[in-house]
Motif scaffolding. Structure first.
Motif, PDB file in Angstrom:
ATOM      1  N   PRO A 106       1.073  40.826  66.990  1.00 42.16           N
ATOM      2  CA  PRO A 106       0.831  41.679  68.174  1.00 42.16           C
ATOM      3  C   PRO A 106      -0.017  42.907  67.863  1.00 42.16           C
ATOM      4  O   PRO A 106      -0.772  43.372  68.705  1.00 42.16           O
ATOM      5  CB  PRO A 106       2.243  42.082  68.630  1.00 42.16           C
TER       6      PRO A 106
ATOM      7  N   CYS B 102      -8.546  41.740  68.806  1.00 45.62           N
ATOM      8  CA  CYS B 102      -8.696  40.953  70.032  1.00 45.62           C
ATOM      9  C   CYS B 102      -7.685  39.819  70.052  1.00 45.62           C
ATOM     10  O   CYS B 102      -7.098  39.466  69.032  1.00 45.62           O
ATOM     11  CB  CYS B 102     -10.128  40.436  70.198  1.00 45.62           C
ATOM     12  N   LEU B 103      -7.484  39.260  71.266  1.00 41.89           N
ATOM     13  CA  LEU B 103      -6.530  38.160  71.451  1.00 41.89           C
ATOM     14  C   LEU B 103      -7.087  36.858  70.898  1.00 41.89           C
ATOM     15  O   LEU B 103      -6.432  36.148  70.160  1.00 41.89           O
ATOM     16  CB  LEU B 103      -6.268  37.956  72.946  1.00 41.89           C
TER      17      LEU B 103
ATOM     18  N   LYS C  86      -3.579  43.559  69.791  1.00 48.00           N
ATOM     19  CA  LYS C  86      -3.886  44.769  70.563  1.00 48.00           C
ATOM     20  C   LYS C  86      -5.031  45.569  69.962  1.00 48.00           C
ATOM     21  O   LYS C  86      -5.878  46.084  70.685  1.00 48.00           O
ATOM     22  CB  LYS C  86      -2.635  45.652  70.670  1.00 48.00           C
ATOM     23  N   SER C  87      -5.089  45.681  68.625  1.00 51.28           N
ATOM     24  CA  SER C  87      -6.101  46.566  68.031  1.00 51.28           C
ATOM     25  C   SER C  87      -7.458  45.871  67.910  1.00 51.28           C
ATOM     26  O   SER C  87      -8.488  46.508  67.953  1.00 51.28           O
ATOM     27  CB  SER C  87      -5.649  47.049  66.656  1.00 51.28           C
TER      28      SER C  87
ATOM     29  N   GLU D 155     -10.060  40.640  75.077  1.00 42.49           N
ATOM     30  CA  GLU D 155      -9.303  41.783  74.560  1.00 42.49           C
ATOM     31  C   GLU D 155      -8.197  42.175  75.529  1.00 42.49           C
ATOM     32  O   GLU D 155      -8.308  41.983  76.743  1.00 42.49           O
ATOM     33  CB  GLU D 155     -10.227  42.989  74.341  1.00 42.49           C
ATOM     34  N   LEU D 156      -7.146  42.747  74.965  1.00 42.74           N
ATOM     35  CA  LEU D 156      -5.993  43.221  75.727  1.00 42.74           C
ATOM     36  C   LEU D 156      -6.138  44.723  75.942  1.00 42.74           C
ATOM     37  O   LEU D 156      -6.515  45.445  75.014  1.00 42.74           O
ATOM     38  CB  LEU D 156      -4.735  42.914  74.902  1.00 42.74           C
TER      39      LEU D 156
ATOM     40  N   PRO E 295      -5.380  48.596  76.004  1.00 39.90           N
ATOM     41  CA  PRO E 295      -4.594  49.332  74.999  1.00 39.90           C
ATOM     42  C   PRO E 295      -3.143  49.578  75.427  1.00 39.90           C
ATOM     43  O   PRO E 295      -2.247  49.576  74.603  1.00 39.90           O
ATOM     44  CB  PRO E 295      -5.343  50.663  74.856  1.00 39.90           C
ATOM     45  N   GLU E 296      -2.931  49.770  76.750  1.00 36.91           N
ATOM     46  CA  GLU E 296      -1.572  50.107  77.207  1.00 36.91           C
ATOM     47  C   GLU E 296      -0.734  48.868  77.539  1.00 36.91           C
ATOM     48  O   GLU E 296       0.446  48.963  77.853  1.00 36.91           O
ATOM     49  CB  GLU E 296      -1.642  51.046  78.428  1.00 36.91           C
ATOM     50  N   ALA E 297      -1.354  47.689  77.448  1.00 38.83           N
ATOM     51  CA  ALA E 297      -0.653  46.456  77.836  1.00 38.83           C
ATOM     52  C   ALA E 297       0.359  46.037  76.766  1.00 38.83           C
ATOM     53  O   ALA E 297       0.215  46.373  75.594  1.00 38.83           O
ATOM     54  CB  ALA E 297      -1.659  45.337  78.067  1.00 38.83           C
ATOM     55  N   THR E 298       1.383  45.310  77.190  1.00 41.56           N
ATOM     56  CA  THR E 298       2.402  44.832  76.247  1.00 41.56           C
ATOM     57  C   THR E 298       2.298  43.314  76.115  1.00 41.56           C
ATOM     58  O   THR E 298       1.946  42.616  77.066  1.00 41.56           O
ATOM     59  CB  THR E 298       3.808  45.211  76.727  1.00 41.56           C
ATOM     60  N   ILE E 299       2.594  42.845  74.905  1.00 41.98           N
ATOM     61  CA  ILE E 299       2.497  41.404  74.643  1.00 41.98           C
ATOM     62  C   ILE E 299       3.730  40.958  73.873  1.00 41.98           C
ATOM     63  O   ILE E 299       4.238  41.699  73.025  1.00 41.98           O
ATOM     64  CB  ILE E 299       1.196  41.067  73.862  1.00 41.98           C
TER      65      ILE E 299
END
Length: 346
Positions: free
Chosen positions: A326, A333-334, A330-331, A239-240, A242-246
């Motif tokens: 994206p 999983c990757l 984010k919501s 998982e990424l 919540p505040e990370a950017t992709i």
């Protein structure tokens, strides 16, 4: 709360009620809907849920096509059409859930809160009263990619149900409040991921699997299976934060915490070796990622490592449910991953 306030009911619907196309049918549905079709053997029932996510239409397309053909199934059929509200938002079949709503397939556990919780609770009540011999939940994958099934049990009945649709089965002990956890009620339950939501092949697979499911006298014994099942056990879920950017780009701009190539979906179910880069990591490093296993240990070093700004698998892995959306990355999983052998990473 009476479930009739939450759900609508269609019994043995005629082609007139169904409209000519799945879109026309969706436009006529006002609420999440229960469809019942009487079978040759009235003493047994099989159940199927679909459209729990409003942007995953293959199961609805298959159901509409089958209902129009007006066949009598081998046993009584109970169909649960879940995400009618998000699916109706224009452009139709583009929203997984309502903008302020919850993911319906995380709501099949107490407390049944909000509108989605009420829908999930009402659907479970229908299943408890119908006492089906088995339950399928038909989805599309969040990206393009091959079909597979997911279950919390790996026995002959679950493998037999899987084989109606696909030859890949993921067995997980992770509990998220998904409908497939109905397996714990001693009812064999399998999630079917048909492939991409825009993919005609996925719609056809959903239809052909549904035809097998409704027409065979026995769907729970492995002797009838279409093919051998390849079982992958207890994948970890990456998982990424919540505040990370992709971003999805061919090379990093330097602005995102994580950059993946736009064609990363081609890695689904392939083996990625430790010398094959998966993408690029920003200044925050791997701290923006968490690896969650069924026993909740986190050990990212066994999954991914960084060399000169690029991410590599720490060991040969098989990854799946890789998405290039994206919002879902984010919501939800990757991706999920197991060892190349199909065994759990930890």
């Amino acid at each position: 709360m009476s479930h009739s306030k939450v759900l609508d009911y269609l019994n043995d619907p005629s082609p007139r009620t169904l409209g000519r196309s799945p879109i026309e049918w969706l436009d006529r549905l006002h609420k999440p809907t229960v469809v019942r079709v009487a079978g040759r053997d009235r003493s047994r029932t099989r159940a199927m849920a679909t459209l729990l996510h409003g942007n995953e239409p293959s199961g609805l397309f298959a159901l509409h096509r089958w209902l129009l053909e007006q066949h009598t199934p081998a046993v009584n059929m109970l169909f649960l059409v879940g995400g009618v509200y998000p699916a109706k938002i224009p452009p139709r079949f583009s929203m997984r859930q309502l903008p302020e709503g919850r993911d319906l397939n995380r709501c099949f556990k107490e407390p049944f809160e909000g509108e989605e919780g009420a829908i999930a609770e009402a659907m479970l009540a229908e299943l408890h009263s119908a006492k089906p011999e088995c339950l399928l939940d038909v989805h599309n994958t969040s990206g393009t990619g091959p079909s597979f099934a997911v279950t919390i049990s790996n026995d002959a009945a679950h493998q037999a149900l899987t084989s109606l649709f696909t030859d890949r089965l993921i067995m997980t002990d992770l509990r998220l409040g998904a409908l497939m956890e109905f397996s714990e009620q001693e009812v064999p339950t399998v999630t079917i991921e048909c492939g991409g939501s825009q993919d005609d092949h996925a719609h056809q697979l959903a239809y052909e699997g549904l035809v097998r499911y409704v027409s065979r006298p026995d769907v729970l014994s492995l002797e009838q299976a279409e093919w051998d099942i390849n079982v992958l056990r207890n994948p970890i879920r990456v998982e990424l934060a919540p505040e990370a950017t992709i971003e999805y780009r061919l090379e990093p701009t330097g602005h995102a915490d994580l950059t993946l190539p736009p064609d990363i979906e081609h890695r689904n179910f392939g083996i990625v070796s430790p010398d094959e880069p998966l993408g690029w990591i920003g200044n925050k490093g791997l701290s923006i990622l968490t690896a969650i296993s069924h026993n909740r240990t986190e050990n990212m070093e066994q999954v991914l490592i960084v060399k000169e700004g690029q991410i590599y698998p720490a060991q040969a892995i098989k990854a799946f449910m890789i998405t290039t959306n994206p919002v879902i990355a984010k919501s939800d999983c990757l991706f999920y991953a197991v060892k190349a052998t199909g065994e759990p990473i930890f």
